[in-house]
Design a protein around this motif. Sequence first.
Motif, PDB file in Angstrom:
ATOM      1  N   LYS A 159       0.859  -1.180   0.000  1.00 28.83           N
ATOM      2  CA  LYS A 159       0.000   0.000   0.000  1.00 28.83           C
ATOM      3  C   LYS A 159       0.897   1.231   0.000  1.00 28.83           C
ATOM      4  O   LYS A 159       1.870   1.285   0.743  1.00 28.83           O
ATOM      5  CB  LYS A 159      -0.911   0.013   1.235  1.00 28.83           C
ATOM      6  CG  LYS A 159      -1.900  -1.136   1.274  1.00 28.83           C
ATOM      7  CD  LYS A 159      -2.748  -1.095   2.538  1.00 28.83           C
ATOM      8  CE  LYS A 159      -3.729  -2.258   2.594  1.00 28.83           C
ATOM      9  NZ  LYS A 159      -4.563  -2.225   3.821  1.00 28.83           N
ATOM     10  N   THR A 160       0.559   2.203  -0.849  1.00 28.41           N
ATOM     11  CA  THR A 160       1.366   3.409  -0.916  1.00 28.41           C
ATOM     12  C   THR A 160       0.849   4.442   0.086  1.00 28.41           C
ATOM     13  O   THR A 160      -0.320   4.437   0.474  1.00 28.41           O
ATOM     14  CB  THR A 160       1.357   4.024  -2.322  1.00 28.41           C
ATOM     15  OG1 THR A 160       0.026   4.477  -2.642  1.00 28.41           O
ATOM     16  CG2 THR A 160       1.807   3.001  -3.348  1.00 28.41           C
ATOM     17  N   ARG A 161       1.749   5.311   0.482  1.00 29.19           N
ATOM     18  CA  ARG A 161       1.401   6.411   1.379  1.00 29.19           C
ATOM     19  C   ARG A 161       0.826   7.539   0.542  1.00 29.19           C
ATOM     20  O   ARG A 161       1.550   8.352  -0.032  1.00 29.19           O
ATOM     21  CB  ARG A 161       2.629   6.872   2.144  1.00 29.19           C
ATOM     22  CG  ARG A 161       2.327   7.809   3.310  1.00 29.19           C
ATOM     23  CD  ARG A 161       3.590   8.369   3.902  1.00 29.19           C
ATOM     24  NE  ARG A 161       4.544   7.321   4.282  1.00 29.19           N
ATOM     25  CZ  ARG A 161       5.796   7.573   4.641  1.00 29.19           C
ATOM     26  NH1 ARG A 161       6.250   8.825   4.639  1.00 29.19           N
ATOM     27  NH2 ARG A 161       6.599   6.579   4.971  1.00 29.19           N
ATOM     28  N   GLY A 162      -0.499   7.590   0.453  1.00 32.21           N
ATOM     29  CA  GLY A 162      -1.141   8.561  -0.423  1.00 32.21           C
ATOM     30  C   GLY A 162      -0.773   8.277  -1.873  1.00 32.21           C
ATOM     31  O   GLY A 162      -0.331   7.178  -2.227  1.00 32.21           O
ATOM     32  N   ASP A 163      -0.938   9.263  -2.722  1.00 26.43           N
ATOM     33  CA  ASP A 163      -0.611   9.101  -4.143  1.00 26.43           C
ATOM     34  C   ASP A 163       0.867   9.404  -4.366  1.00 26.43           C
ATOM     35  O   ASP A 163       1.247  10.391  -5.007  1.00 26.43           O
ATOM     36  CB  ASP A 163      -1.483  10.027  -4.993  1.00 26.43           C
ATOM     37  CG  ASP A 163      -2.950   9.642  -4.934  1.00 26.43           C
ATOM     38  OD1 ASP A 163      -3.242   8.522  -4.462  1.00 26.43           O
ATOM     39  OD2 ASP A 163      -3.805  10.453  -5.341  1.00 26.43           O
TER      40      ASP A 163
END
Length: 231
Positions: free
Chosen positions: A160-164
């Motif tokens: 999962k990425t931290r925001g975009d």
Amino acid sequence: MSRAHMLYDDKPLEQTAVKTSHWPEPWKPVVSGSGVLLEGIFQKKGKHVIVDSKGVKHRFVVLHVEFTRAHRRRFTSSGEEIEPNFGLMGKISKGFLPSSYKSEAKGEHDILSYQDVKRTIGGKMADFINPLHANWLVVWGEEKDHDHVEMEFGDQVRLKTRGDSPLIETISVLESAQRRTTSNYAGGDSVGQSWTDKVMGYKGSSSVDDKQKQPFPHEQLQGVDEDEWDD
């Protein structure tokens, strides 16, 4: 190919190159957006140091992941994350005839294509390192948080990425290249470490004197007369 090479992959023994880039201001990346849930195959690892305008070094592990599928992360109004529908399909009635049923995604459509993800997590950091192959993506994890996640080249991973942004929030192994399944791991082994590394580490850490070692079963048989076996 030698028998030794058939037993293990010595690719992790190759030294990981460290690259350095400069950030034009104090390091404080602005992260916005809900982020991406990405699944793919872990292909390559690198290390990168970003030096900001104050001379502070920020160390990262850079992972090259071959894209398999991705989804937009979604959250409730209270901030709880909603599990993606993973493309689940259902029959939706569009009329009264049997032919009027059509397949549509259950719930809100959240599937992202490779190009969608590439655009979403792009930015200044993405300009430092380009994907080595088509359908690969580059993601960044802070070294102190992600250099000790146990993964091997070829593992299927979910992150999962931290925001975009290309920054990793969480990462786990879905299925390893050796067909074993695991979850998040917080041990002391580095990303990309394999059976080879563990054998070499054991060899280097062994301090037991040969005289104190317990003999193997075949060593205990030494000195037995051959006629004792003929009963």
